[in-house]
Motif scaffolding. Structure first.
Motif, mmCIF file in Angstrom:
data_model
loop_
_atom_site.group_PDB
_atom_site.id
_atom_site.type_symbol
_atom_site.label_atom_id
_atom_site.label_comp_id
_atom_site.label_asym_id
_atom_site.label_seq_id
_atom_site.Cartn_x
_atom_site.Cartn_y
_atom_site.Cartn_z
ATOM 1 N N MET A 1 -24.731 -61.905 -31.620
ATOM 2 C CA MET A 1 -25.664 -62.995 -31.384
ATOM 3 C C MET A 1 -24.860 -64.258 -31.067
ATOM 4 O O MET A 1 -23.890 -64.571 -31.753
ATOM 5 C CB MET A 1 -26.549 -63.219 -32.620
ATOM 6 N N ASP A 2 -25.291 -64.961 -30.036
ATOM 7 C CA ASP A 2 -24.601 -66.172 -29.642
ATOM 8 C C ASP A 2 -25.530 -67.373 -29.765
ATOM 9 O O ASP A 2 -26.643 -67.268 -30.291
ATOM 10 C CB ASP A 2 -24.034 -66.033 -28.229
ATOM 11 N N ASP A 5 -29.003 -66.909 -28.157
ATOM 12 C CA ASP A 5 -29.913 -66.117 -28.999
ATOM 13 C C ASP A 5 -30.452 -66.966 -30.147
ATOM 14 O O ASP A 5 -31.635 -66.914 -30.471
ATOM 15 C CB ASP A 5 -29.199 -64.885 -29.568
ATOM 16 N N LEU A 8 -33.092 -69.257 -28.840
ATOM 17 C CA LEU A 8 -34.329 -68.514 -28.564
ATOM 18 C C LEU A 8 -35.084 -68.212 -29.855
ATOM 19 O O LEU A 8 -36.309 -68.366 -29.916
ATOM 20 C CB LEU A 8 -34.016 -67.217 -27.808
ATOM 21 N N ILE A 9 -34.370 -67.806 -30.878
ATOM 22 C CA ILE A 9 -35.006 -67.515 -32.168
ATOM 23 C C ILE A 9 -35.653 -68.772 -32.727
ATOM 24 O O ILE A 9 -36.787 -68.745 -33.205
ATOM 25 C CB ILE A 9 -33.984 -66.918 -33.160
ATOM 26 N N ARG A 37 -32.876 -60.532 -23.549
ATOM 27 C CA ARG A 37 -32.296 -60.967 -24.831
ATOM 28 C C ARG A 37 -33.295 -60.793 -25.975
ATOM 29 O O ARG A 37 -32.932 -60.354 -27.066
ATOM 30 C CB ARG A 37 -31.835 -62.425 -24.746
ATOM 31 N N ILE A 38 -34.547 -61.158 -25.729
ATOM 32 C CA ILE A 38 -35.576 -61.014 -26.771
ATOM 33 C C ILE A 38 -35.766 -59.544 -27.112
ATOM 34 O O ILE A 38 -35.849 -59.176 -28.289
ATOM 35 C CB ILE A 38 -36.893 -61.683 -26.334
ATOM 36 N N LYS A 40 -33.547 -57.220 -26.908
ATOM 37 C CA LYS A 40 -32.365 -56.820 -27.673
ATOM 38 C C LYS A 40 -32.481 -57.286 -29.132
ATOM 39 O O LYS A 40 -32.194 -56.526 -30.067
ATOM 40 C CB LYS A 40 -31.103 -57.390 -27.021
ATOM 41 N N LEU A 41 -32.935 -58.526 -29.334
ATOM 42 C CA LEU A 41 -33.097 -59.054 -30.699
ATOM 43 C C LEU A 41 -34.158 -58.267 -31.471
ATOM 44 O O LEU A 41 -34.026 -58.061 -32.682
ATOM 45 C CB LEU A 41 -33.454 -60.543 -30.645
ATOM 46 N N GLN A 44 -32.591 -54.857 -32.381
ATOM 47 C CA GLN A 44 -31.603 -55.011 -33.456
ATOM 48 C C GLN A 44 -32.262 -55.301 -34.803
ATOM 49 O O GLN A 44 -31.585 -55.335 -35.828
ATOM 50 C CB GLN A 44 -30.635 -56.149 -33.113
#
Length: 146
Positions: A1-2, A5, A8-9, A37-38, A40-41, A44
């Protein structure tokens, strides 16, 4: 996570209905890149779901309470399915101290709360605190990237 990310969260915690175009403009990526990206989050398990915040009082739930329950370890197998099926239970936490469970509940009336506490006492002793006000309402966690 960068850092993207994390941003976005943060944005999704503020408003999960924020359009992809708006999210993308905030993190300087394309909408498809943000969508990826969402996804992927979510895969995960970092983003677990999306919720609407509602006014419980306007829905008729005028009583919020925290119930401490003293329960023995051998009762947990029976207790967990019971508490999961109680619709007025917002949260149940296994905690340290003389009480082993801390349960957040909402009810339309103290009479219904009293009935629920009676059901809990099948498992052990209880201690209840009724909420008068909430100076800090539920909020999400801040996301920082080292």
């Amino acid at each position: 996570m960068d850092k993207i990310d994390a941003k976005l969260i943060t944005l999704l915690q503020q408003n999960a209905r924020t359009p992809l175009k708006v999210l993308a403009s905030n993190v300087f990526l394309s909408a498809p890149a943000v969508s990826s990206r969402i996804d992927k989050l979510e895969k995960q398990g970092i983003i677990l779901g999306y919720n609407a915040v509602v006014d419980k009082q306007k829905l008729g739930y005028h009583i919020t309470a925290f119930v401490n329950l003293e329960i023995s370890a051998n009762q947990k197998q029976e207790f967990y399915p019971f508490i999961e099926n109680c619709p007025n239970v917002l949260e149940c936490n296994c905690v340290t101290g003389s009480y082993s469970m801390l349960i957040k509940v909402v009810f339309p009336s103290t009479q219904e709360l009293d009935t629920f506490i009676g059901q809990l006492q099948h498992f052990g002793n209880t201690s209840t605190q009724i909420v008068f006000s909430t100076p800090v309402p539920h909020r999400e966690i801040g996301v920082d990237v080292p």
